[in-house]
Scaffold this active site. Structure first.
Site, mmCIF file in Angstrom:
data_model
loop_
_atom_site.group_PDB
_atom_site.id
_atom_site.type_symbol
_atom_site.label_atom_id
_atom_site.label_comp_id
_atom_site.label_asym_id
_atom_site.label_seq_id
_atom_site.Cartn_x
_atom_site.Cartn_y
_atom_site.Cartn_z
ATOM 1 N N SER A 581 0.854 -1.189 0.000
ATOM 2 C CA SER A 581 0.000 0.000 0.000
ATOM 3 C C SER A 581 0.892 1.242 0.000
ATOM 4 O O SER A 581 1.659 1.435 -0.923
ATOM 5 C CB SER A 581 -0.957 -0.030 1.190
ATOM 6 O OG SER A 581 -2.019 0.856 1.012
ATOM 7 N N ASP A 667 -9.698 -3.675 -5.739
ATOM 8 C CA ASP A 667 -9.166 -2.819 -4.671
ATOM 9 C C ASP A 667 -9.681 -1.396 -4.856
ATOM 10 O O ASP A 667 -9.536 -0.806 -5.927
ATOM 11 C CB ASP A 667 -7.633 -2.840 -4.720
ATOM 12 C CG ASP A 667 -6.986 -2.216 -3.494
ATOM 13 O OD1 ASP A 667 -7.663 -1.469 -2.778
ATOM 14 O OD2 ASP A 667 -5.801 -2.490 -3.271
ATOM 15 N N HIS A 702 -8.447 -4.918 -1.324
ATOM 16 C CA HIS A 702 -7.171 -4.356 -0.881
ATOM 17 C C HIS A 702 -6.319 -5.390 -0.149
ATOM 18 O O HIS A 702 -5.099 -5.336 -0.191
ATOM 19 C CB HIS A 702 -7.436 -3.156 0.027
ATOM 20 C CG HIS A 702 -6.219 -2.320 0.288
ATOM 21 N ND1 HIS A 702 -5.491 -1.707 -0.715
ATOM 22 C CD2 HIS A 702 -5.589 -1.980 1.444
ATOM 23 C CE1 HIS A 702 -4.480 -1.025 -0.181
ATOM 24 N NE2 HIS A 702 -4.518 -1.194 1.119
#
Length: 732
Positions: A581, A667, A702
């Site tokens: 991320s 995501d 995600h």
């Protein structure tokens, strides 16, 4: 035919042709600067050509990494064999019931359960959890939700929250079957097992019932996935008639809600990383509506815990007013009707440059504080008697015997004489304790309720965790957690992995991880770099790694890599890097800064096209990021600074190492298009021959695919890619 090992020979990439996306130049101009983006068209998620390209990328990845299949299988089995698959959480008591979750061997999802509690909850003994043994039927057990049944026939399953009415009759739960973090909320009558007709679609995280159980509060996100509405649903009425209790129109502000510790108020929290606002709904007087405590215009970052003490409405404030690391004040609720400058706040815990106050809550008898000192997260309790006066007692912390650990709140009930704590370290599996709140000279005991079992002959003494320090280019000392096997020889021949995150004031605290053992047992020295931008060293550590200081995050990570290369533990040619991320942005940045220092990089759901994303407030969550990175739309200095580090725009003609970008099609936090574009740019620009691959989960969010087995497979894939590249494939 068996493909050659992808990481071992350059010819591996010849086994399949790397997909080449067409170049469709699109110009983006801001502040007099024009950037030509050749791959922006990959953002067209519904375009069959895009889907075909992504499937081709996955096919290429499968071909290139085919030689790692056995290693992936081995690591997956090691994770599986160390995990007690039929297990359960420690029951937590609430409103006369014990709530817990069970896992069954062979099942991917947990089963949410409860059983009736005995006693009135006034004695410590009433808070001793029932003995619930894995695989043994529990008399009187009620199944609230079987995640495996809910997931059957679905491409994805995630439980996004749940709530139970105080009378224990109704259970609301939120389910995501796409991975896009938009949930369908349903309500189950626990007396009959039937679902009510009430169904709420496209809700966000957050559920709570009103005290009488007639109204459900829930969150809604806008088109950019920003939570902005708190809505109320009256059970038995059409969802179309649901009312908006609060709507936040500032696109740079995040909204959430929760119940106060005593459940007398609903607290709506609005904020960003720099200031906030809390509005309270008093359930005893809902006609008054939401009441604002400190308006955002005062630019105070705070959390508020309202409670009744000796007949007076009080609010416990954790705030940064003249306190960078935050402090705690006690305020009569009536004070908030006055201008801020005229309000009387009583200091409970003063500001300390060496202690970061993370938050505070209350029980009926104690204040409970979460704080960080010397990088370590810990919990402190203080009696409410005398709080804020000269008679205030000193705070007390549970004592643990390790130097590097994490002790955090695991939940508490307002009237309970104990609080739940979760303790872990890098090599101590999570332990759940109940801590008896000290009263006078009594209490203060730690009651061990469970230590997570680790199978396969695991022994913590076979591993070592030490605190080391790297020195950044500006002289800043950067803390490192260095993990290794105790029997590893310091002869400069071992492999190493450096992991980092470094954003949003998130700390990489000591914590046990079964998958990581598979790397350590292959002789890997695993370094967690606590770089600036995280929260390990207090608020200044975060501020020194955000906005116009963001590059410190990247250079700190390179300094951590240099420490490892020069430590005597590893061969500098056998170092890999990993982050996800915002940590994936870190991976992209260090790949550009120092590609020669890494044999391989795994970037998980990487935020590598940060400038493009943040320049478009219509994209998911973009406007919320301005407080973290700055606003390049309005500020040319921020634009120039970000353009100097955003990975996609700084790919250069050098020999990049092996790189795996891992992403998911659904995501909503870091869109798949960012790593898809980045991989194309890397391949077309790199002067090297190492494979650069895109691993994409077409049904994931995600966190990747859903279910624990799929999660283990994902981790095994990532670790196998790294281990293969750094020559750490064999168990020691």
């Amino acid at each position: 035919m068996t493909l050659p090992d992808a990481a071992a020979t350059p010819s591996a990439t010849e086994a399949a042709a790397a997909p080449v996306a067409k170049r469709v130049p699109v110009e983006r101009t801001h502040h007099g600067d024009t950037f030509t983006d050749n791959y922006e068209w990959l953002r067209e998620k519904d375009n069959p050509e895009v889907v075909a390209h992504l499937n081709a990328e996955q096919a290429f990845t499968d071909a290139v990494t085919a030689g790692q299949e056995q290693l992936r299988t081995d690591i997956f089995n090691e994770i599986k064999n160390r995990t007690q698959e039929t297990d359960l959480s420690v029951p937590s008591r609430k409103d006369g019931w014990w709530y817990y979750a069970r896992m069954v061997e062979g099942s991917a999802y947990s089963i949410q359960c409860r059983v009736k509690a005995s006693g009135d909850g006034s004695a410590v003994e009433d808070w001793t959890p029932p003995v619930v043994e894995p695989g043994v039927d529990v008399p009187g057990e009620v199944i609230l939700l079987d995640g495996n049944a809910e997931a059957e026939g679905q491409p994805f399953f995630s439980l996004g929250g749940a709530a139970v009415t105080r009378d224990g009759n109704l259970y609301a739960f939120a389910v995501d079957n796409a991975g896009d973090e938009l949930f369908t909320v349903r309500i189950k009558d626990l007396r009959t097992g039937e679902l009510l007709p009430d169904t709420i679609d496209k809700a966000f995280y957050g559920l709570a019932f009103s005290p009488d159980g007639t109204t459900l509060f829930y969150m809604v996100a806008d088109d950019s996935w920003r939570p902005y509405q708190v809505k109320t649903h009256v059970l038995g009425t059409p969802v179309s008639e649901d009312k908006v209790l609060y709507q936040e129109d500032d696109v740079a502000m995040w909204t959430g809600f929760g119940l106060s510790a005593d459940r007398r108020h609903l607290a709506v929290s609005i904020g960003c990383s720099e200031f906030s606002e809390t509005r309270l709904l008093d359930f005893a007087a809902p006609e008054k509506g939401l009441q604002t405590l400190i308006p955002r215009s005062e630019h105070v970052l705070y959390d508020a815990e309202p409670f009744l003490w000796e007949g007076v409405e009080k609010v416990l404030l954790t705030h940064d007013r003249d306190a960078a690391n935050s402090m705690i004040s006690l305020v009569d609720a009536a004070e908030f009707a006055k201008p801020l400058a005229d309000q009387d706040w009583t200091t409970v815990i003063a500001h300390d440059e060496t202690v970061r106050i993370n938050g505070a809550t209350v029980t009926a008898t104690h204040m409970v504080v979460s704080l960080r000192q010397d990088t370590i997260e810990r919990v402190q309790v203080t009696p409410l008697d005398g709080l804020g006066t000269a008679a205030q007692a000193a705070g007390v912390e549970p004592v643990f015997d390790e130097e590097l650990y994490t002790a955090s709140m695991g939940g508490s009930e307002f009237e309970s004489p104990v609080i739940r704590l979760v303790y872990t370290s890098d090599f101590t599996p999570p332990r759940v304790y109940d801590y008896v709140l000290p009263v006078g000279t009594a209490g203060g005991e730690l009651l061990l309720r469970k230590e997570t079992p680790v199978l396969g002959g695991y022994r913590s003494e076979n591993y070592v965790a030490t605190r080391e320090w790297a020195v950044a280019g500006d002289g800043t000392r950067v803390p490192l957690s260095v993990l290794r096997r105790a029997d590893l020889v310091r002869d400069g021949s071992n492999a190493g992995v450096v992991y980092g995150y470094g954003s949003y004031e998130v700390s990489m605290d000591p914590g046990f991880g079964v998958p990581r053992l598979s790397l350590l047992d292959r002789g890997v020295v695993f370094v967690i770099a606590h770089v600036r931008g995280g929260g390990e060293m207090g608020r200044h550590w975060y501020e020194d790694g955000k906005k116009l200081n963001k590059k410190n995050t990247f250079t700190d990570f390179v300094a951590a890599t240099d420490w490892l290369a020069g430590s005597g533990w590893v061969d500098p040619a056998r170092i890999g890097a990993m982050g996800g991320s915002a940590g994936g942005l870190l991976m992209g940045a260090v790949a550009n800064l120092a590609p020669e220092k890494y044999a391989a990089i795994v970037a998980q759901v990487p935020f590598v096209d940060a400038l493009t994303t943040i320049l478009d407030p219509e994209l998911p969550l973009s406007a919320l990021e301005w407080e973290e990175w700055g606003n390049p739309i309005t500020d040319p200095e921020v634009y120039k600074y970000m353009k100097g580090y955003t990975p996609y725009e700084n790919v250069r003609p050098v020999a990049y190492p092996k790189i795996a970008a891992v992403t998911s099609f659904n995501d909503t936090r870091v869109l798949y298009v960012e790593p898809a574009k980045w991989v194309q740019e890397l391949r077309s620009t790199s002067t090297g021959t190492e494979p650069i691959v895109l691993k994409i989960e077409m049904d994931g969010g995600h966190g990747g695919a859903s279910g624990r087995y799929e999660g283990w497979k994902t981790r095994a894939w990532d670790y196998a890619f790294l281990a293969d590249a750094i020559g750490a494939t064999e168990l020691r």
